[in-house]
Design a protein around this motif. Structure first.
Motif, mmCIF file in Angstrom:
data_model
loop_
_atom_site.group_PDB
_atom_site.id
_atom_site.type_symbol
_atom_site.label_atom_id
_atom_site.label_comp_id
_atom_site.label_asym_id
_atom_site.label_seq_id
_atom_site.Cartn_x
_atom_site.Cartn_y
_atom_site.Cartn_z
ATOM 1 N N ASP A 176 -1.929 6.477 -12.044
ATOM 2 C CA ASP A 176 -2.756 7.258 -10.894
ATOM 3 C C ASP A 176 -2.541 5.341 -10.239
ATOM 4 N N ALA A 177 -2.323 5.565 -9.439
ATOM 5 C CA ALA A 177 -2.171 3.909 -8.549
ATOM 6 C C ALA A 177 -3.076 3.958 -7.312
ATOM 7 N N SER A 178 -2.542 4.515 -6.429
ATOM 8 C CA SER A 178 -3.907 4.639 -5.399
ATOM 9 C C SER A 178 -4.706 5.118 -5.688
ATOM 10 N N ARG B 250 -6.362 -8.868 -0.781
ATOM 11 C CA ARG B 250 -6.856 -9.059 -2.372
ATOM 12 C C ARG B 250 -6.859 -7.757 -2.930
ATOM 13 N N ARG B 251 -7.507 -6.444 -1.932
ATOM 14 C CA ARG B 251 -8.157 -5.949 -3.138
ATOM 15 C C ARG B 251 -6.238 -4.855 -3.291
ATOM 16 N N ILE B 252 -5.783 -4.776 -2.369
ATOM 17 C CA ILE B 252 -4.356 -3.857 -2.677
ATOM 18 C C ILE B 252 -3.624 -4.816 -3.293
ATOM 19 N N THR B 253 -4.007 -5.850 -3.674
ATOM 20 C CA THR B 253 -3.435 -7.133 -4.529
ATOM 21 C C THR B 253 -3.194 -6.131 -5.883
ATOM 22 N N HIS B 254 -4.271 -6.688 -5.763
ATOM 23 C CA HIS B 254 -5.217 -6.288 -7.414
ATOM 24 C C HIS B 254 -4.677 -5.019 -8.288
ATOM 25 N N VAL B 255 -4.733 -3.796 -6.725
ATOM 26 C CA VAL B 255 -4.724 -2.469 -7.230
ATOM 27 C C VAL B 255 -3.107 -2.104 -8.018
ATOM 28 N N SER B 256 -2.607 -3.730 -6.890
ATOM 29 C CA SER B 256 -1.012 -3.105 -7.153
ATOM 30 C C SER B 256 -0.446 -4.201 -8.132
ATOM 31 N N ARG B 257 -1.373 -4.636 -8.233
ATOM 32 C CA ARG B 257 -0.539 -5.258 -9.864
ATOM 33 C C ARG B 257 -1.068 -4.438 -11.050
ATOM 34 N N LEU B 258 -2.306 -4.269 -11.012
ATOM 35 C CA LEU B 258 -2.910 -3.304 -12.303
ATOM 36 C C LEU B 258 -1.723 -1.904 -12.249
ATOM 37 N N ALA C 5 1.182 -1.024 -0.202
ATOM 38 C CA ALA C 5 -0.165 0.296 0.102
ATOM 39 C C ALA C 5 0.920 1.515 0.168
ATOM 40 N N GLY C 6 2.234 1.512 0.672
ATOM 41 C CA GLY C 6 2.818 2.132 0.967
ATOM 42 C C GLY C 6 3.664 2.248 -0.194
ATOM 43 N N VAL C 7 4.103 1.212 -0.958
ATOM 44 C CA VAL C 7 4.537 1.651 -2.896
ATOM 45 C C VAL C 7 3.824 2.639 -3.494
ATOM 46 N N LEU C 8 2.133 1.963 -3.693
ATOM 47 C CA LEU C 8 1.348 2.387 -4.217
ATOM 48 C C LEU C 8 1.209 3.622 -4.059
ATOM 49 N N ARG C 9 1.609 4.680 -2.897
ATOM 50 C CA ARG C 9 1.455 5.463 -2.470
ATOM 51 C C ARG C 9 2.520 6.959 -3.610
ATOM 52 N N ALA C 10 3.342 5.821 -3.021
ATOM 53 C CA ALA C 10 5.187 6.768 -3.869
ATOM 54 C C ALA C 10 4.749 6.409 -5.397
ATOM 55 N N LEU C 11 4.120 5.060 -6.334
ATOM 56 C CA LEU C 11 3.932 5.681 -7.759
ATOM 57 C C LEU C 11 2.832 6.600 -8.236
#
Length: 735
Positions: free
Chosen positions: A183-185, A243-251, A170-176
């Motif tokens: 648009d990540a997070s 799973r939700r964070i995984t899905h958004v991360s992979r996307l 989730a932190g990596v998403l914020r960094a992306l």
């Protein structure tokens, strides 16, 4: 606990830091105390570290105040991670990606607020400037972490922070998001992150220490603290967040890949180009979207067709597209039109199935055409051998089955059966029994004809048949083949069952489809095919020629591979020989998978031959040969005591499993020596064991023995019952 509690903990820590800074004589200009990482976000868990940095301008020496500053913080009882650096040194330190990620959340605590703001601005600007060079390295670090710690949604002891889909991701998403490249997070991922922080707070409070791993015994108290019904509800809640964070991360990472691969001339284009790929469907920047001519309200098949295109091309199904189709597209008619059914099969067989399926789940699209899926969603398997929850295992089975579609005449039936084979899990009855009527109803709704519906139902009902039969019955006994053909009497059905069995095992775990297991199943299927083709089944004869060394009364051969070993023993026959060999293997702690015995006539002499499949790949042939020779020569076998058994053993006579042998099925505690006890008892009754088939289900050994009277005669029912009673008596007493 909530965000309010975390903010309150952070505010209390801020007060301690500010008091310590003032007591140390910290200046108001040129030096600043800042919080970074989770503390910088004001998201302190009950036992989180305080990550702080004393930053100063070039040329300003904080001197001894740095050391004076830390003592009050240590004395407060808080765990402290601290550093003293100049502003340029902070920029240099940020070349390390781990440091850079923490510095994206700089927050002023005390001292020069302008310097703290300058640090934050500098770190963000540096991160954006280096993003294209840093992101491939960051992705490699993320992948390495995932490989070690697995997925939060599936691990038996998940790590809330480091596992895939955890707080670190989730932190990596914020960094992306901070790179401004993608648009990540999203609101969904941010909501999941906050809920996962709530879980971690409760976990810290329960454990009384900083920990991110949820041990099995903590699920129930976590459920109570989170206001959930029970331990299973707590697991589903936490795993759904992961799973939700995984899905958004992979996307998001796929979108990063698309941005990095995009030609420079397209980077400034505001309106992405649309490449039509099917009716109403287009490809835009690596994502399947709707084209300008799409009419969702008039096309009930559009959702499945879009998903099939994305899976077939292994690209992203844009979540906004899936969500729009959920809102606007009408329900599929019942039965489905052929176009929808074909699209589903293409989706299930596509290389991008997993990512697309996750999008369908997260957007609510899946329930529009497969509402039964909700019953197995995030459902843990009862068996620890499974790598994934039931729903993910089913998707993985489809992926494995897709590689086998050329071996069957009805790939569509195979793919749907793979998807639905565990749909009955979670019911009170055996899952294959519960799943058959559900699968039939779904296949009927999908528009399959009656024959295909029957085959899907049979595959779901009997998807364990080959594995159980091949590993617990003698594949060379005609009755074993008849057992399979009674359920699947055609070559087409056998091929489908064979493919589903392999796909199911491969999706379970690597050890579930070992070369040994595959060989047994292949051999059984081949014999069944021969019968279907009209060929007579082969006689129950040895499949391995074993040369006899005339200069010795015993010969031992060991052939090892990466999964185990095959041990052949040839010796002069005597009562109890097989039991003694089993005892020698038990003394060496060798796990036996199967054993087979027969007599072989060589140069007028009759020799006792036995073939043992064992699970130990590091078996030392020399040590084994020496031990076996000593036992065969008459050395007494003494095995240690294992104490009382928790469950009493059961011994059943399977009268319909062979026409030439009595078949005894033994279920007892799994421990070294069980095979020795059984074989020794049967030898004492003057019963010859033609083959033994050993399996382990959790802590229980399930062993099947084919026995005959001397001379190859099938024992009477009375003799078989006598043997069963004797085995119960021996196994009921702890050694």
């Amino acid at each position: 606990m909530s965000a309010t509690d975390r903010a309150a903990r952070a505010a209390a820590a801020d007060g301690i830091c500010q008091e310590a800074y003032a007591a140390a004589g910290g200046p108001e200009a040129g030096v600043a105390l800042v919080a970074v990482g989770g503390y910088g976000r004001a998201e302190l868990a009950p036992h989180s570290d305080l990550d702080v940095v004393l930053v100063h301008e070039p040329g300003v020496d904080p001197g001894a105040m740095g050391e004076q500053l830390w003592y009050p913080l240590w004395n407060s009882g808080r765990r402290l991670d601290h550093a003293v650096r100049s502003l340029p040194e902070m920029v240099d330190a940020a070349q390390d990606l781990r440091v850079a990620l923490g510095l994206l959340d700089v927050r002023h605590l005390a001292g020069d607020s302008g310097l703290a703001m300058q640090l934050r601005t500098t770190m963000l600007a540096d991160w954006r400037r280096r993003a294209r060079q840093s992101l491939p390295e960051l992705r490699a670090l993320v992948a390495k972490r995932h490989a070690v710690l697995g997925e939060l949604a599936h691990e038996s002891v998940p790590d809330l922070k480091e596992a895939e889909g955890g707080l670190r991701d989730a932190g990596v998403l914020r960094a992306l998001e901070a790179t401004w490249l993608v648009d990540a997070s999203t609101p969904a991922s941010e909501s999941a992150r906050m809920a996962l922080l709530d879980v971690r707070d409760e976990l810290h409070d329960l454990a009384g220490r900083p920990t991110d791993r949820v041990a099995p015994e903590l699920w129930a108290p976590l459920a109570e603290r989170l206001g959930l019904a029970d331990a299973e509800a707590a697991q589903r809640h936490v795993r759904s967040l992961g799973r939700r964070i995984t899905h958004v991360s992979r996307l998001s990472w796929r979108r990063v890949d698309a941005v990095l691969a995009r030609p420079s001339g397209e980077r400034g284009r505001r309106t992405p180009a649309l490449q039509p790929v099917a009716r109403g469907i287009a490809l835009s920047r690596g994502e399947v979207v709707l084209d300008r001519q799409a009419r969702p309200a008039a096309d009930p098949t559009l959702l499945l067709r879009a998903a099939a295109e994305a899976a077939s091309r292994d690209v992203v199904l844009a979540p906004v597209t899936a969500a729009r189709l959920v809102r606007e597209a009408p329900s599929l008619p019942v039965p489905w039109p052929a176009e929808a059914r074909d699209a589903l099969v293409r989706l299930l067989a596509g290389p991008g199935l997993l990512h697309v399926w996750e999008t369908l789940e997260e957007t609510g699209a899946l329930e529009t055409f497969l509402p039964e899926w909700d019953a197995i969603r995030l459902l843990p398997h009862a068996s620890a051998i499974h790598r994934f929850t039931v729903d993910r295992h089913s998707v993985e089975t489809c992926t494995e089955a897709a590689a086998l579609i050329r071996s069957v005449a009805r790939p569509d039936v195979l793919m749907v059966a793979a998807l639905l084979h565990d749909i009955g899990k979670g019911e009170l009855v055996e899952h294959s029994v519960a799943g058959e009527p559900i699968a039939r109803e779904i296949a009927t709704r999908m528009g399959f004809d009656a024959a295909a519906v029957d085959m899907v139902g049979a595959l779901v009902r009997w998807h364990l048949l080959l594995g159980e039969t091949a590993t617990t019955r003698d594949p060379d006994d005609p009755v074993t083949v008849e057992r399979v053909l009674a359920r699947f009497p055609t070559a087409q059905g056998l091929a489908l069952l064979h493919a589903l069995t392999e796909a199911d095992a491969r999706a379970t775990a690597p050890q579930a489809w070992s070369s040994w297991r595959a060989t047994l199943i292949d051999r059984l299927v081949e014999r069944a095919r021969s019968v279907v083709a009209g060929d007579a089944p082969a006689e129950d004869e040895p499949t391995l020629e074993v040369p006899v060394a005339q200069s010795s009364t015993i010969q031992v051969d060991v052939a090892t591979d990466e999964e185990g070993a095959r041990v052949t023993v040839v010796a002069a026959d005597r009562v109890g020989l097989l039991a003694d060999i089993a005892g020698a293997l038990a003394l060496l702690r060798v796990s036996v998978r199967s054993a087979r015995a027969w007599s072989q006539l060589t140069d007028g002499e009759e020799w006792a031959c036995s073939l043992w499949e064992v699970a130990d790949a590091d078996l030392d042939p020399g040590v084994l040969r020496d031990r076996l020779r000593r036992v065969v020569a008459g050395e007494e076998v003494r095995l240690p005591s294992y104490g009382d058994r928790v469950l009493p053993p059961t011994v059943a006579v399977r009268g319909d499993s062979s026409r030439r042998c009595a078949v005894l099925e033994v279920r007892a505690a799994d421990r070294p020596g069980t095979l020795y006890d059984v074989l020794g008892t049967l030898a004492g009754l003057d019963l010859a064991v033609r083959s033994a088939h050993v399996a382990t289900l959790g802590p229980q050994a399930v062993d099947v023995f084919y026995v005959q009277e001397p001379g190859g005669v099938r024992p009477s029912d009375e003799r078989a019952a006598e043997a069963a009673r004797a085995l119960r008596g021996v196994l009921a007493g702890a050694r």
